[in-house]
Design a protein around this motif. Structure first.
Motif, PDB file in Angstrom:
ATOM      1  N   ASP A  76       0.802  -1.607  -0.362  1.00 24.33           N
ATOM      2  CA  ASP A  76       0.192   0.125  -0.149  1.00 24.33           C
ATOM      3  C   ASP A  76       1.161   1.308  -0.360  1.00 24.33           C
ATOM      4  N   SER A  77       0.422   2.290  -0.872  1.00 24.78           N
ATOM      5  CA  SER A  77       1.230   3.749  -0.593  1.00 24.78           C
ATOM      6  C   SER A  77       0.952   4.144   0.601  1.00 24.78           C
ATOM      7  N   LEU A  78       1.649   4.821   1.584  1.00 25.23           N
ATOM      8  CA  LEU A  78       0.955   5.551   2.922  1.00 25.23           C
ATOM      9  C   LEU A  78       0.058   5.683   2.937  1.00 25.23           C
ATOM     10  N   ALA A  79      -0.926   6.928   1.355  1.00 23.80           N
ATOM     11  CA  ALA A  79      -1.618   7.208   1.087  1.00 23.80           C
ATOM     12  C   ALA A  79      -2.665   6.195   1.717  1.00 23.80           C
ATOM     13  N   GLN A  80      -3.098   4.993   1.303  1.00 25.76           N
ATOM     14  CA  GLN A  80      -3.648   4.236   1.618  1.00 25.76           C
ATOM     15  C   GLN A  80      -3.803   4.298   3.049  1.00 25.76           C
ATOM     16  N   VAL A  81      -2.984   4.290   3.866  1.00 24.40           N
ATOM     17  CA  VAL A  81      -2.967   3.340   5.787  1.00 24.40           C
ATOM     18  C   VAL A  81      -4.266   4.574   6.021  1.00 24.40           C
ATOM     19  N   SER A  82      -4.605   3.474   6.793  1.00 20.90           N
ATOM     20  CA  SER A  82      -6.294   3.465   7.563  1.00 20.90           C
ATOM     21  C   SER A  82      -5.510   4.154   8.962  1.00 20.90           C
ATOM     22  N   THR A  83      -5.734   5.650   9.428  1.00 20.79           N
ATOM     23  CA  THR A  83      -5.656   6.350  10.182  1.00 20.79           C
ATOM     24  C   THR A  83      -6.931   5.833  11.537  1.00 20.79           C
ATOM     25  N   PRO A  84      -6.038   6.324  12.775  1.00 16.65           N
ATOM     26  CA  PRO A  84      -4.789   6.582  13.214  1.00 16.65           C
ATOM     27  C   PRO A  84      -3.987   5.315  13.100  1.00 16.65           C
TER      28      PRO A  84
ATOM     29  N   SER B 190      12.473   7.788  13.829  1.00 20.69           N
ATOM     30  CA  SER B 190      11.552   7.002  13.155  1.00 20.69           C
ATOM     31  C   SER B 190       9.654   6.986  13.338  1.00 20.69           C
ATOM     32  N   LEU B 191       9.300   7.665  14.138  1.00 26.36           N
ATOM     33  CA  LEU B 191       7.973   6.700  14.790  1.00 26.36           C
ATOM     34  C   LEU B 191       7.247   8.373  13.845  1.00 26.36           C
ATOM     35  N   PHE B 192       6.467   7.515  13.347  1.00 25.45           N
ATOM     36  CA  PHE B 192       5.378   8.667  13.535  1.00 25.45           C
ATOM     37  C   PHE B 192       3.513   8.011  13.514  1.00 25.45           C
ATOM     38  N   ILE B 193       2.737   8.700  13.509  1.00 24.24           N
ATOM     39  CA  ILE B 193       1.458   8.644  13.625  1.00 24.24           C
ATOM     40  C   ILE B 193       1.270   9.471  12.920  1.00 24.24           C
ATOM     41  N   ALA B 194      -0.041   8.928  11.639  1.00 27.84           N
ATOM     42  CA  ALA B 194      -0.753   8.884  10.082  1.00 27.84           C
ATOM     43  C   ALA B 194      -1.748   9.462  11.085  1.00 27.84           C
ATOM     44  N   ALA B 195      -2.700  10.425  10.458  1.00 27.68           N
ATOM     45  CA  ALA B 195      -3.311  10.894  10.733  1.00 27.68           C
ATOM     46  C   ALA B 195      -4.341  11.959  10.005  1.00 27.68           C
TER      47      ALA B 195
ATOM     48  N   CYS C  48      -8.322  16.421  13.584  1.00 24.85           N
ATOM     49  CA  CYS C  48      -7.480  15.218  13.069  1.00 24.85           C
ATOM     50  C   CYS C  48      -8.562  13.652  14.114  1.00 24.85           C
ATOM     51  N   ASP C  49      -7.804  12.922  13.117  1.00 25.59           N
ATOM     52  CA  ASP C  49      -8.459  11.574  14.164  1.00 25.59           C
ATOM     53  C   ASP C  49      -8.169  11.216  15.003  1.00 25.59           C
ATOM     54  N   VAL C  50      -6.038  11.597  15.743  1.00 27.15           N
ATOM     55  CA  VAL C  50      -5.831  11.682  16.520  1.00 27.15           C
ATOM     56  C   VAL C  50      -5.867  12.417  18.236  1.00 27.15           C
ATOM     57  N   GLY C  51      -6.278  11.614  18.869  1.00 29.33           N
ATOM     58  CA  GLY C  51      -6.007  12.488  19.890  1.00 29.33           C
ATOM     59  C   GLY C  51      -5.699  11.698  20.880  1.00 29.33           C
ATOM     60  N   LEU C  52      -6.492  11.492  22.805  1.00 27.39           N
ATOM     61  CA  LEU C  52      -6.094  11.133  23.454  1.00 27.39           C
ATOM     62  C   LEU C  52      -6.032   9.491  23.485  1.00 27.39           C
ATOM     63  N   LYS C  53      -6.916   8.679  22.766  1.00 24.96           N
ATOM     64  CA  LYS C  53      -6.647   7.086  22.569  1.00 24.96           C
ATOM     65  C   LYS C  53      -5.166   7.003  21.507  1.00 24.96           C
ATOM     66  N   GLY C  54      -4.208   7.798  20.895  1.00 28.33           N
ATOM     67  CA  GLY C  54      -4.358   7.231  19.584  1.00 28.33           C
ATOM     68  C   GLY C  54      -2.358   8.674  19.705  1.00 28.33           C
TER      69      GLY C  54
ATOM     70  N   ARG D 154      -8.744  21.046   3.479  1.00 26.79           N
ATOM     71  CA  ARG D 154      -8.274  20.465   3.925  1.00 26.79           C
ATOM     72  C   ARG D 154      -8.778  18.756   3.836  1.00 26.79           C
ATOM     73  N   LEU D 155     -10.066  18.577   3.805  1.00 25.91           N
ATOM     74  CA  LEU D 155     -10.427  17.557   4.271  1.00 25.91           C
ATOM     75  C   LEU D 155      -9.696  16.071   3.630  1.00 25.91           C
ATOM     76  N   GLY D 156      -9.856  15.208   4.695  1.00 21.55           N
ATOM     77  CA  GLY D 156      -9.072  14.104   3.602  1.00 21.55           C
ATOM     78  C   GLY D 156      -7.306  14.468   3.876  1.00 21.55           C
ATOM     79  N   GLU D 157      -6.986  15.252   4.273  1.00 19.57           N
ATOM     80  CA  GLU D 157      -5.454  15.441   3.859  1.00 19.57           C
ATOM     81  C   GLU D 157      -4.915  14.672   4.892  1.00 19.57           C
ATOM     82  N   GLN D 158      -3.671  13.857   4.446  1.00 20.39           N
ATOM     83  CA  GLN D 158      -3.071  13.586   5.875  1.00 20.39           C
ATOM     84  C   GLN D 158      -2.193  13.359   6.635  1.00 20.39           C
ATOM     85  N   VAL D 159      -2.074  13.664   7.724  1.00 23.49           N
ATOM     86  CA  VAL D 159      -1.192  14.787   8.259  1.00 23.49           C
ATOM     87  C   VAL D 159       0.050  13.478   9.207  1.00 23.49           C
TER      88      VAL D 159
END
Lengths: 382, 382
Positions: free
Chosen positions: A17-25, A272-277, A290-296, A339-344
């Motif tokens: 998969d491309s990074l853009a296809q990864v389901s976030t978080p 080397s460690l990132f969170i895709a949001a 974005c979809d990353v909060g205290l649980k992510g 920016r809806l849908g933008e991966q951060v």
């Protein structure tokens, strides 16, 4: 509609998969930086002739432990007994529990682990020694015991020479226990802001460790192992001539808290460690949600940073349970841009408790998913 | 020593164990208080004639959802699509995703869920609607869509009447989508310190929701459901005459953050969620170190409290990854008392992200383990 008791969420990513296809978080490992970090710390330990026993509490993944072993680590540290089990199951045969434990349930785990691997543990109280020694004798296993000494952290560990002597003598009374040496860790100096302050503080701590070891030597007691250190002071501790073993953990990942330190030369690990949001709400003009909060992402050591280069006009402003509120700081440049849908990509403030939130690492190279590793020891804090 | 790839940590508790035998850290539910909380909220909703759709993001456990349904809940809320799967697998057939989502992986999950249950979702952008409507048509499923309106949280949700109208019209253009009503949540007022301030703030927010509904009514559009609320304002929202449905989550547990609110009458939930910790180092005179740190309790909304009555001379002072440093505040009373092995019960500062750290609840009644419940949705944040 059909009830289906076997329904399960889909995988968050597939190989290729491309990074853009990864389901976030999603918790990402950038493999090039990760491999650099693994190799550099191993090389640094080799250069100084100290053993490297990386701390697996940072990553909790047997694949990563195996890569550390392949690079020359002599074994791993775990912080809890239950945390060690997945590593034993994966074939890691030398594990040191670098933290005190107490009670029958914990002693039973230590005995079980000692039946399968070369186990060493850490104590700072005679009752810990006697409970373990009695159980180990009954079970017919040998356990190596290190005594924790306080070198400034003011947390666990004996702080007086008489206390150390009493514990070493206590270990000697148990035929199933073997005195392994000293545990000496000062977490407080790992994040001192300047390189020079870390260097001088590490030297002062090493002097304290040396004094404990000299006290024992004067009583005819050798310390085969003097172990400690962390990512922030590993370069100094390895060169100290005092530590025989270093136990850094975060170096495989780096995090925003460690990156805020001043570093010198090649010692600084790469992120080397990132969170895709993903930005999933743009209903307000001045923020993106974005979809990353205290649980992510763990926020104990500060909010995550936005990974430079991609979304530089955003700043992680606050976290609710499942929402990350990103402030648009360069609002002029963002006018008219939805920016809806933008991966951060986020850099977590503190890697250890962040990794403990996820079940898997999604491993990325050249923008594609190369591997997916389980975080088997996640949640194993007993 | 024998390698054994099947080695696993022992269970943290067994049925009938005393609390003292539970291996710590352990997340405990005190069943009497928990059952009181479930029953009281259900009764409150019934009295006011509103539907109760508890938020499962607080507990992430299908057993608890089933108990909420048995007490009269009409369904549950989830905050993420993947979070819903374990509840579907357990037979919960009416789930509302009370949060926006975006992207093909998420839309595919929504379609899959809609094949199995009565699914409703929440939007605040036309692109969310169009992606979902197109996919639902292609899949031949019907999905109920609520529009989130902003009632003061300044996070997600439309804040203007024209925006609301545009989204409702957008939903109507998709034959596979059905307009369900309004999502209206104001997290910021849940923790206002005084009862009266929460009451007046909830009333102001309800007025805002009513204005959105009246705007739609004037266009001939009914809102079958107006849903929102939380543990801090449920008593007001249920009585508002505006909300048709409330979605509190934390009420099953209570936490230190909510307990710091002023409450009135019987509305205050009882503390049912605790963390059992064990003091595992007493090497320092002024502190006791327990085995619950950042990996065992979320600290975003404050450090945990010591549960009153048992260890009142201790105060949770700071947390490292796997260490909780307890200050001995009544030092005079503790002289000569070695507390190694003492079990300490903690009340977490914030229940939701704390529950998300654990794999199981150990359920206690009369000091014994009565049940053990899986936290199946733990970590499911996609």
């Amino acid at each position: 509609m059909n009830a289906d008791s076997s329904i399960k969420p889909p995988p968050i990513a597939k190989y290729g998969d491309s990074l853009a296809q990864v389901s976030t978080p999603a918790l990402l490992i950038e493999l090039d930086a990760f491999e650099h970090n693994i190799a550099r710390m191993a090389e640094m330990a080799r250069q100084h002739g100290v053993a490297l026993r990386p701390h697996a509490k940072a990553h909790k993944s047997s694949v990563i432990a195996q890569k550390q072993m392949a690079a020359g680590a002599i074994g791993i540290c775990c912080q809890k007994l239950s945390e060690a089990y997945p590593f034993v199951a994966a074939g890691i045969s030398d594990i040191y529990i670098s933290n005190e434990f107490v009670g029958p349930a914990k002693v039973a785990m230590a005995i079980e682990l000692a039946r399968h691997i070369k186990l060493s543990v850490c104590v700072d109280h005679i009752a810990q020694i006697d409970a373990l020694g009695t159980a180990a004798s009954a079970a017919g296993v040998m356990i190596t015991v290190l005594v924790e000494v306080d070198i400034g952290q003011a947390r666990c560990g004996v702080a007086r020479m008489e206390g150390l002597a009493m514990l070493v003598d206590g270990i000697a009374r148990h035929p199933a226990l073997h005195f392994g040496g000293l545990q000496a860790f000062h977490g407080g100096i790992q994040h001192l802001a300047t390189w020079d302050l870390r260097r001088t503080s590490a030297a002062a701590s090493a002097d304290k460790v040396a004094a404990y070891a000299q006290f024992l030597a004067a009583r005819g007691i050798a310390c085969p192992v003097i172990t400690g250190s962390g990512t922030g002071t590993a370069e100094f501790d390895a060169a100290s001539g005092v530590f025989t073993e270093i136990q850094p953990g975060s170096y495989v990942f780096m995090d925003a808290h460690y990156a805020a330190n001043e570093w010198s030369g090649s010692a600084m690990p790469r992120h080397s460690l990132f969170i895709a949001a993903t930005i999933m709400s743009t209903a307000k003009d001045d923020i993106a949600v974005c979809d990353v909060g205290l649980k992510g992402v763990a926020v104990d050591s500060g909010l995550p940073l936005i990974s430079p280069g991609q979304s530089d006009d955003l700043k992680f402003d606050r976290a609710n349970d499942e929402h990350g509120i990103l402030k648009i700081i360069d609002h002029a440049g963002a006018v008219g841009r939805d920016r809806l849908g933008e991966q951060v990509l986020l850099i977590p403030g503190h890697c250890d408790p962040t990794a403990n939130l996820y079940n898997q690492y999604v491993c990325i190279r050249n923008g594609c998913v190369e591997d997916i590793w389980n975080i088997e020891a996640r949640g194993l804090s007993q």
